[in-house]
Design an enzyme around this catalytic site. Structure first.
Site, PDB file in Angstrom:
ATOM      1  N   GLU A  27     -11.985  10.975   9.378  1.00  0.00           N
ATOM      2  CA  GLU A  27     -10.961  11.869   8.844  1.00  0.00           C
ATOM      3  C   GLU A  27     -11.641  13.087   8.239  1.00  0.00           C
ATOM      4  O   GLU A  27     -12.758  13.008   7.720  1.00  0.00           O
ATOM      5  CB  GLU A  27     -10.133  11.148   7.767  1.00  0.00           C
ATOM      6  CG  GLU A  27      -9.034  12.022   7.167  1.00  0.00           C
ATOM      7  CD  GLU A  27      -8.113  11.277   6.217  1.00  0.00           C
ATOM      8  OE1 GLU A  27      -7.170  11.902   5.696  1.00  0.00           O
ATOM      9  OE2 GLU A  27      -8.323  10.063   6.001  1.00  0.00           O
ATOM     10  N   ASN A  72      -4.282  10.910   5.869  1.00  0.00           N
ATOM     11  CA  ASN A  72      -3.382  11.819   5.165  1.00  0.00           C
ATOM     12  C   ASN A  72      -3.593  13.262   5.608  1.00  0.00           C
ATOM     13  O   ASN A  72      -2.655  14.062   5.621  1.00  0.00           O
ATOM     14  CB  ASN A  72      -3.589  11.699   3.651  1.00  0.00           C
ATOM     15  CG  ASN A  72      -3.130  10.365   3.114  1.00  0.00           C
ATOM     16  OD1 ASN A  72      -2.614   9.521   3.831  1.00  0.00           O
ATOM     17  ND2 ASN A  72      -3.340  10.159   1.819  1.00  0.00           N
ATOM     18  N   GLU A 173       1.139   7.070   7.953  1.00  0.00           N
ATOM     19  CA  GLU A 173       1.664   6.619   6.652  1.00  0.00           C
ATOM     20  C   GLU A 173       2.892   7.400   6.177  1.00  0.00           C
ATOM     21  O   GLU A 173       3.012   7.732   4.989  1.00  0.00           O
ATOM     22  CB  GLU A 173       0.562   6.671   5.585  1.00  0.00           C
ATOM     23  CG  GLU A 173      -0.514   5.631   5.808  1.00  0.00           C
ATOM     24  CD  GLU A 173      -1.534   5.540   4.668  1.00  0.00           C
ATOM     25  OE1 GLU A 173      -1.426   6.342   3.709  1.00  0.00           O
ATOM     26  OE2 GLU A 173      -2.433   4.689   4.739  1.00  0.00           O
ATOM     27  N   GLU A 292      -6.302   1.116   9.812  1.00  0.00           N
ATOM     28  CA  GLU A 292      -7.052   1.363   8.575  1.00  0.00           C
ATOM     29  C   GLU A 292      -7.216   0.048   7.838  1.00  0.00           C
ATOM     30  O   GLU A 292      -6.217  -0.603   7.519  1.00  0.00           O
ATOM     31  CB  GLU A 292      -6.343   2.367   7.655  1.00  0.00           C
ATOM     32  CG  GLU A 292      -6.400   3.816   8.122  1.00  0.00           C
ATOM     33  CD  GLU A 292      -5.861   4.788   7.082  1.00  0.00           C
ATOM     34  OE1 GLU A 292      -6.034   4.514   5.864  1.00  0.00           O
ATOM     35  OE2 GLU A 292      -5.276   5.810   7.482  1.00  0.00           O
ATOM     36  N   GLN A 356     -13.826   4.291   6.343  1.00  0.00           N
ATOM     37  CA  GLN A 356     -14.063   5.228   7.430  1.00  0.00           C
ATOM     38  C   GLN A 356     -15.478   5.036   7.959  1.00  0.00           C
ATOM     39  O   GLN A 356     -16.131   4.065   7.592  1.00  0.00           O
ATOM     40  CB  GLN A 356     -13.829   6.648   6.943  1.00  0.00           C
ATOM     41  CG  GLN A 356     -12.375   6.927   6.580  1.00  0.00           C
ATOM     42  CD  GLN A 356     -12.141   8.378   6.138  1.00  0.00           C
ATOM     43  OE1 GLN A 356     -12.923   9.279   6.384  1.00  0.00           O
ATOM     44  NE2 GLN A 356     -11.039   8.586   5.419  1.00  0.00           N
TER      45      GLN A 356
END
Length: 513
Positions: A27, A72, A173, A292, A356
């Site tokens: 990310e 996000n 999400e 995740e 991650q």
């Protein structure tokens, strides 16, 4: 001394080992991309700015598929900002992590890096601030050969051949109030359905992941999945799961048993999927992308790399340190049991991404201008990715129990196993949850005869250390795998003594009985 008896049968299997189960996640957050996988000017950087030391560790880790670019971050991301000449790309404010995104690294760079790392790309589209049109344009840009606006733009940007991205996430999400573009289940379900249809009109062969609950504790968990799939069941192939765990208040016993929660979480989502399938009279099967998961210390910390502190700051910075957790022996054993849970559910969990990959709650750490190294949680992932081959076996386990405050009495031993018919090898992955006691384990094989112990390794508390021992920049080899002593075959039965607080892998040569 606690004891456990494990029985496996050649004919009692779960599924073929899903190779996408050993995925990871990159990310645009903190230092995962910048000074993680990408650092022009680093002594180990190639001509594209990719850190070769990090690439070597990614290959050793054995990651098979990487989800990108969020997280996000993707819910406020314009993918067009990350293509074309780097000098023309805009700097943007990223509200998700209160940082400045320079866009020096984008889709082309990631696809080139993924090819170098020999991993499959799992691309996420923004369904927070954007929608159907932007998603179908991205598929055209990435996958169409040429002769159209977006595909020809890709060609002008230096990629004559399509990227051929097969796996796509429909947002991230969006059940969470923290998410940019947060939606109700009905809003998201309809958007996912229509976005999926439009993307497949561009490329009918792509696979699509709908957004599931952000975690099992969400007040909408269960009803969210049911509503989303009621709208989009026929248009998607997977629904996502996310889960993070940590040790609370020194309760290590409960922490070591968190795979009990992961098992129950998976079982609950499977039940919801199948209920929608039955009610809608659907013939196809939707499965799970657990895209995740990890240990993440979200509570009880007040350090400068925590998101709540960064977001409270008035200063906007490019790639600051964010959630760079240092993982210890206890964390590594827990991560091993999470991998067991995923493998045990390999018939329905077909994709999984540890979050991650580098620096941000990651198995690999790196320093700007400095070294890269393996964290303790690197080792269970690397060995399971390497050795879990063939078919997942359905184990019968009789184990002594250990008490926990959160889950009551749980098995002291947690295990998973695979059998590769082509090589005749069985791989047993096994954790001892006891903090104080060694545990004796026996493994009985039915339909197979064990002829040789090929290898036996263990991760446990290092000599002179304790359960919080960890690898650091200055002591990179404190925690790792070492030979597991006292392993042997007794009339075809494997017997081993597992150290307290340990994760082990034992590989056997077998032949059909």
């Amino acid at each position: 001394m606690p004891r456990a008896r494990i029985v496996l049968d050649r004919d009692f299997t779960v599924a073929d080992v899903p190779r996408r189960l050993f995925g990871s996640f990159v990310e645009h957050m903190g230092r995962c991309v910048y000074t993680g996988i990408f650092e022009p000017g680093h002594p180990q950087a190639d001509e594209r700015g990719f850190r070769r030391d990090v690439l070597a560790l990614v290959k050793e880790l054995g990651a098979t598929v990487i989800r990108y670019p969020g997280g996000n971050f993707v819910s406020g991301y314009n993918w067009e900002d990350g293509v074309g000449p780097v000098e023309d790309r805009p700097h943007r404010l990223d509200g998700a992590w209160h940082t400045v995104e320079t866009n020096a690294f984008g889709l082309h760079e990631f696809v080139d890096w993924a090819r170098e790392a020999q991993v499959e790309v799992m691309e996420a589209v923004n369904l927070g601030t954007r929608g159907v049109d932007e998603a179908r344009a991205l598929v055209e840009y990435a996958n169409h050969a040429g002769g159209t606006y977006w595909s020809d733009l890709r060609r002008r940007n230096g990629a004559a051949a399509p990227f051929d991205i097969r796996l796509w996430c429909l947002g991230n999400e969006l059940d969470g109030p923290w998410q940019i573009g947060h939606k109700t289940a009905h809003e998201y379900g309809r958007l996912a359905q229509e976005t999926a249809k439009a993307m497949r009109l561009v490329d009918p062969d792509i696979e699509l992941v709908a957004v599931g609950s952000s975690n099992r504790q969400m007040p909408t968990f269960g009803t969210w999945e049911h509503t989303v799939l009621t709208h989009a069941y026929e248009e998607v192939d997977y629904i996502s799961m996310h889960a993070y765990y940590q040790e609370d208040g020194g309760d290590a016993a409960s922490f070591l048993a968190e795979a009990v929660d992961m098992d129950a979480f998976i079982d609950g989502v499977v039940s919801t999927i199948d209920a929608v399938k039955a009610a809608g009279k659907h013939r196809k099967q939707v499965d799970i992308s657990f895209d995740e998961w990890n240990v993440w210390y979200q509570r009880g910390l007040d350090t400068e790399d925590q998101p709540h502190i960064v977001s409270a700051s008035k200063e906007w910075r490019a790639h600051p340190r964010l959630i760079e957790d240092t993982y210890n022996v206890t964390d590594a054993v827990v991560v091993g049991t999470f991998l067991h849970s995923l493998l045990r559910h390999g018939d329905r969990v077909r994709i999984a991404n540890q979050a991650q990959l580098v620096n941000v709650i990651a198995p690999i750490r790196s320093e700007e201008g400095g070294p890269a190294w393996r964290q303790s949680i690197f080792w269970p992932f690397a060995r399971m990715s390497q050795l879990a081959q063939g078919r997942v076996l359905r184990l019968a386990i009789e184990s002594d129990q250990t008490p926990t405050a959160k889950f009551g009495d749980v098995d002291v031993v947690d295990a998973a196993a695979t059998w590769d018919e082509s090589t005749g090898r069985v791989a047993l992955f096994v954790a001892n949850r006891s903090l104080e006691s060694e545990t004796e384990v026996s493994l009985e094989l039915r339909g197979l005869g064990a002829s040789n112990v090929v290898s036996a390794e263990v991760l446990t508390v290092p000599e002179g250390g304790d359960r919080r021992s960890a690898n650091t920049e200055h002591d990179q080899d404190c925690v790792g795998l070492e030979p597991l002593r006292g392993v042997g075959l007794d009339e075809g039965v494997l017997r081993a003594t597992l150290p307290a607080l340990s994760w082990s892998v034992i590989v056997l040569d077998t032949k059909r009985a």
